[in-house]
Design a protein around this motif. Structure first.
Motif, PDB file in Angstrom:
ATOM      1  N   ASP A  41       0.800  -1.236   0.000  1.00 44.37           N
ATOM      2  CA  ASP A  41       0.000   0.000   0.000  1.00 44.37           C
ATOM      3  C   ASP A  41       0.831   1.284   0.000  1.00 44.37           C
ATOM      4  O   ASP A  41       0.329   2.348  -0.349  1.00 44.37           O
ATOM      5  N   ARG A  42       2.074   1.222   0.456  1.00 46.89           N
ATOM      6  CA  ARG A  42       2.994   2.362   0.482  1.00 46.89           C
ATOM      7  C   ARG A  42       2.368   3.624   1.088  1.00 46.89           C
ATOM      8  O   ARG A  42       2.266   4.664   0.427  1.00 46.89           O
ATOM      9  N   PRO A  43       1.949   3.555   2.342  1.00 48.56           N
ATOM     10  CA  PRO A  43       1.370   4.748   2.971  1.00 48.56           C
ATOM     11  C   PRO A  43       2.429   5.829   3.159  1.00 48.56           C
ATOM     12  O   PRO A  43       3.627   5.539   3.171  1.00 48.56           O
ATOM     13  N   ASP A  44       1.974   7.077   3.301  1.00 46.34           N
ATOM     14  CA  ASP A  44       2.926   8.151   3.582  1.00 46.34           C
ATOM     15  C   ASP A  44       2.258   9.193   4.474  1.00 46.34           C
ATOM     16  O   ASP A  44       1.074   9.092   4.809  1.00 46.34           O
ATOM     17  N   GLY A  45       3.044  10.183   4.882  1.00 46.41           N
ATOM     18  CA  GLY A  45       2.507  11.272   5.678  1.00 46.41           C
ATOM     19  C   GLY A  45       1.887  10.807   6.993  1.00 46.41           C
ATOM     20  O   GLY A  45       2.373   9.865   7.635  1.00 46.41           O
ATOM     21  N   PRO A  46       0.783  11.442   7.410  1.00 41.86           N
ATOM     22  CA  PRO A  46       0.146  11.137   8.695  1.00 41.86           C
ATOM     23  C   PRO A  46      -0.291   9.678   8.829  1.00 41.86           C
ATOM     24  O   PRO A  46      -0.385   9.152   9.941  1.00 41.86           O
ATOM     25  N   GLU A  47      -0.557   9.031   7.681  1.00 46.83           N
ATOM     26  CA  GLU A  47      -0.996   7.638   7.744  1.00 46.83           C
ATOM     27  C   GLU A  47       0.055   6.743   8.384  1.00 46.83           C
ATOM     28  O   GLU A  47      -0.267   5.782   9.096  1.00 46.83           O
ATOM     29  N   THR A  48       1.332   7.037   8.176  1.00 47.60           N
ATOM     30  CA  THR A  48       2.384   6.205   8.767  1.00 47.60           C
ATOM     31  C   THR A  48       2.384   6.326  10.287  1.00 47.60           C
ATOM     32  O   THR A  48       2.596   5.329  10.997  1.00 47.60           O
ATOM     33  N   ALA A  49       2.139   7.531  10.801  1.00 44.12           N
ATOM     34  CA  ALA A  49       2.073   7.721  12.258  1.00 44.12           C
ATOM     35  C   ALA A  49       0.876   6.984  12.842  1.00 44.12           C
ATOM     36  O   ALA A  49       0.961   6.390  13.925  1.00 44.12           O
ATOM     37  N   ARG A  50      -0.238   7.020  12.117  1.00 41.59           N
ATOM     38  CA  ARG A  50      -1.425   6.322  12.594  1.00 41.59           C
ATOM     39  C   ARG A  50      -1.187   4.813  12.651  1.00 41.59           C
ATOM     40  O   ARG A  50      -1.578   4.134  13.613  1.00 41.59           O
ATOM     41  N   LEU A  51      -0.503   4.281  11.647  1.00 44.97           N
ATOM     42  CA  LEU A  51      -0.272   2.836  11.583  1.00 44.97           C
ATOM     43  C   LEU A  51       0.645   2.362  12.710  1.00 44.97           C
ATOM     44  O   LEU A  51       0.394   1.321  13.311  1.00 44.97           O
ATOM     45  N   ILE A  52       1.720   3.108  12.988  1.00 48.65           N
ATOM     46  CA  ILE A  52       2.603   2.659  14.061  1.00 48.65           C
ATOM     47  C   ILE A  52       1.914   2.778  15.416  1.00 48.65           C
ATOM     48  O   ILE A  52       2.067   1.916  16.289  1.00 48.65           O
ATOM     49  N   ALA A  53       1.100   3.816  15.607  1.00 49.09           N
ATOM     50  CA  ALA A  53       0.357   3.960  16.861  1.00 49.09           C
ATOM     51  C   ALA A  53      -0.622   2.804  17.041  1.00 49.09           C
ATOM     52  O   ALA A  53      -0.786   2.265  18.143  1.00 49.09           O
ATOM     53  N   GLU A  54      -1.252   2.412  15.943  1.00 39.18           N
ATOM     54  CA  GLU A  54      -2.208   1.302  15.984  1.00 39.18           C
ATOM     55  C   GLU A  54      -1.519   0.016  16.407  1.00 39.18           C
ATOM     56  O   GLU A  54      -2.046  -0.747  17.228  1.00 39.18           O
ATOM     57  N   ARG A  55      -0.319  -0.229  15.870  1.00 36.35           N
ATOM     58  CA  ARG A  55       0.392  -1.460  16.221  1.00 36.35           C
ATOM     59  C   ARG A  55       0.951  -1.395  17.641  1.00 36.35           C
ATOM     60  O   ARG A  55       0.947  -2.390  18.365  1.00 36.35           O
ATOM     61  N   ARG A  56       1.438  -0.237  18.077  1.00 42.30           N
ATOM     62  CA  ARG A  56       1.972  -0.120  19.444  1.00 42.30           C
ATOM     63  C   ARG A  56       0.905  -0.371  20.494  1.00 42.30           C
ATOM     64  O   ARG A  56       1.194  -0.908  21.566  1.00 42.30           O
ATOM     65  N   THR A  57      -0.318   0.036  20.211  1.00 43.72           N
ATOM     66  CA  THR A  57      -1.395  -0.108  21.198  1.00 43.72           C
ATOM     67  C   THR A  57      -2.166  -1.416  21.048  1.00 43.72           C
ATOM     68  O   THR A  57      -3.047  -1.707  21.850  1.00 43.72           O
ATOM     69  N   SER A  58      -1.846  -2.202  20.020  1.00 48.60           N
ATOM     70  CA  SER A  58      -2.511  -3.499  19.843  1.00 48.60           C
ATOM     71  C   SER A  58      -2.024  -4.481  20.908  1.00 48.60           C
ATOM     72  O   SER A  58      -0.954  -4.298  21.514  1.00 48.60           O
ATOM     73  N   ASP A  59      -2.802  -5.536  21.137  1.00 49.49           N
ATOM     74  CA  ASP A  59      -2.392  -6.560  22.115  1.00 49.49           C
ATOM     75  C   ASP A  59      -1.042  -7.154  21.737  1.00 49.49           C
ATOM     76  O   ASP A  59      -0.178  -7.356  22.594  1.00 49.49           O
ATOM     77  N   GLU A  60      -0.852  -7.415  20.438  1.00 52.24           N
ATOM     78  CA  GLU A  60       0.405  -8.017  19.989  1.00 52.24           C
ATOM     79  C   GLU A  60       1.569  -7.045  20.160  1.00 52.24           C
ATOM     80  O   GLU A  60       2.657  -7.434  20.610  1.00 52.24           O
ATOM     81  N   GLY A  61       1.349  -5.786  19.808  1.00 50.76           N
ATOM     82  CA  GLY A  61       2.394  -4.782  19.973  1.00 50.76           C
ATOM     83  C   GLY A  61       2.779  -4.587  21.426  1.00 50.76           C
ATOM     84  O   GLY A  61       3.965  -4.469  21.764  1.00 50.76           O
ATOM     85  N   GLN A  62       1.780  -4.556  22.293  1.00 53.64           N
ATOM     86  CA  GLN A  62       2.046  -4.418  23.722  1.00 53.64           C
ATOM     87  C   GLN A  62       2.858  -5.597  24.242  1.00 53.64           C
ATOM     88  O   GLN A  62       3.817  -5.428  25.000  1.00 53.64           O
ATOM     89  N   GLU A  63       2.480  -6.798  23.815  1.00 52.92           N
ATOM     90  CA  GLU A  63       3.206  -7.990  24.260  1.00 52.92           C
ATOM     91  C   GLU A  63       4.648  -7.968  23.756  1.00 52.92           C
ATOM     92  O   GLU A  63       5.589  -8.259  24.507  1.00 52.92           O
ATOM     93  N   GLY A  64       4.849  -7.598  22.501  1.00 55.55           N
ATOM     94  CA  GLY A  64       6.197  -7.567  21.944  1.00 55.55           C
ATOM     95  C   GLY A  64       7.090  -6.545  22.611  1.00 55.55           C
ATOM     96  O   GLY A  64       8.250  -6.832  22.945  1.00 55.55           O
ATOM     97  N   LEU A  65       6.565  -5.356  22.854  1.00 58.80           N
ATOM     98  CA  LEU A  65       7.353  -4.303  23.502  1.00 58.80           C
ATOM     99  C   LEU A  65       7.683  -4.663  24.943  1.00 58.80           C
ATOM    100  O   LEU A  65       8.809  -4.472  25.411  1.00 58.80           O
ATOM    101  N   ARG A  66       6.685  -5.200  25.660  1.00 60.06           N
ATOM    102  CA  ARG A  66       6.926  -5.581  27.052  1.00 60.06           C
ATOM    103  C   ARG A  66       7.921  -6.735  27.150  1.00 60.06           C
ATOM    104  O   ARG A  66       8.778  -6.763  28.033  1.00 60.06           O
ATOM    105  N   ALA A  67       7.823  -7.693  26.229  1.00 55.00           N
ATOM    106  CA  ALA A  67       8.759  -8.813  26.230  1.00 55.00           C
ATOM    107  C   ALA A  67      10.190  -8.322  26.002  1.00 55.00           C
ATOM    108  O   ALA A  67      11.135  -8.791  26.653  1.00 55.00           O
ATOM    109  N   PHE A  68      10.351  -7.372  25.093  1.00 57.08           N
ATOM    110  CA  PHE A  68      11.681  -6.812  24.830  1.00 57.08           C
ATOM    111  C   PHE A  68      12.226  -6.110  26.073  1.00 57.08           C
ATOM    112  O   PHE A  68      13.381  -6.328  26.473  1.00 57.08           O
ATOM    113  N   LEU A  69      11.402  -5.303  26.709  1.00 50.34           N
ATOM    114  CA  LEU A  69      11.844  -4.555  27.889  1.00 50.34           C
ATOM    115  C   LEU A  69      12.118  -5.473  29.077  1.00 50.34           C
ATOM    116  O   LEU A  69      12.986  -5.194  29.912  1.00 50.34           O
TER     117      LEU A  69
END
Length: 254
Positions: A210-238
């Protein structure tokens, strides 16, 4: 489907072209079967696409080509559309598609290579955009092949139709790895995919398509960081532990 073998292998879907007597050449049945196979892959972590017998895919079946000789222009458009739809279905498959290529990948067979996300090739594999040798052009596969190999390589290999080896395919970006032990390379690759978040992998593929750009990229990373999977991955790393989806280090990656 006689022309196709589809097997669930744990978290991997294996799709095998099963017309070895014709070097897995396309006919209407094989095209329809491949299109259907990629409609619903369920929760598969990856789809492995390969060919049975001596070749991966030698392009169009002789009888299928013979039938097209007597079709008028409108009928030929209708005849080509299923191939276009099949390539699009594989290209848009939500999970990574890994092509394991050997023997020959000619004409439409190169199209299958071009729509795969990751391509492993045997050193002896022979490739060709061979359509011009028959007085036709690689039109249906061209959007995917151009995206993969770029204009410079296409301007040579589209117009000559010449055969080229796996090392050349690697150099121009058509394949990602050339190895004499495809199964070992495949097992290693699937092991890598299993250490990544299953949903993150699918979303990462969408970024490329899809090659998103601009504000859409910020929205996508925020969506993944706040997802259950993103939360689990970040917490596991920390917390310096494996995330819940990852296999234990000594688990069998096959």
């Amino acid at each position: 489907m006689g022309a196709l073998r589809i097997e669930r292998d744990g978290d991997v879907l294996r799709v095998t072209l099963a017309r070895p007597e014709s070097r897995n050449a396309f006919d209407a049945a094989l095209i329809a079967g491949l299109s259907e196979a990629f409609v619903d892959i369920g929760t598969a972590r990856a789809v492995v696409l390969s060919g049975e017998g001596a070749s991966f895919c030698a392009g169009a079946d002789v009888e299928w080509m013979r039938a097209s000789v007597d079709l008028d222009r409108e009928a030929n458009v209708a005849d080509a559309n299923p191939l276009r739809g099949m390539l699009e279905a594989i290209d848009r498959c939500p999970a990574p598609v890994v092509a394991v290529v050997h023997g020959h990948a000619l004409g439409g067979g190169v199209g299958l290579v071009a729509v795969a996300d990751i391509v492993l090739a045997d050193p002896a594999t022979v490739f060709a955009f061979s359509e011009v040798k028959l007085g036709i052009v690689p039109a249906v596969i061209s959007p995917y092949a151009l995206r993969r190999i770029g204009e410079s390589a296409a301007r040579r290999y589209f117009v000559t139709g010449e055969r080229f080896d796996a090392e050349t395919a690697l150099r121009i970006g058509l394949v990602h790895e050339v190895t004499s032990d495809l199964e070992v390379a495949l097992a290693r690759l699937l092991g890598e995919l299993r250490t990544a978040g299953p949903r993150a992998v699918r979303h990462a593929k969408r970024l490329v398509l899809d090659r998103p750009d601009g504000p859409e990229t910020a929205r996508l990373i925020a969506e993944r960081r706040t997802s259950d999977e993103g939360q689990e991955g970040l917490r596991a790393f920390l917390e310096r532990r494996r995330p819940a989806w990852a296999p234990a280090p000594d688990a069998d990656a096959d």
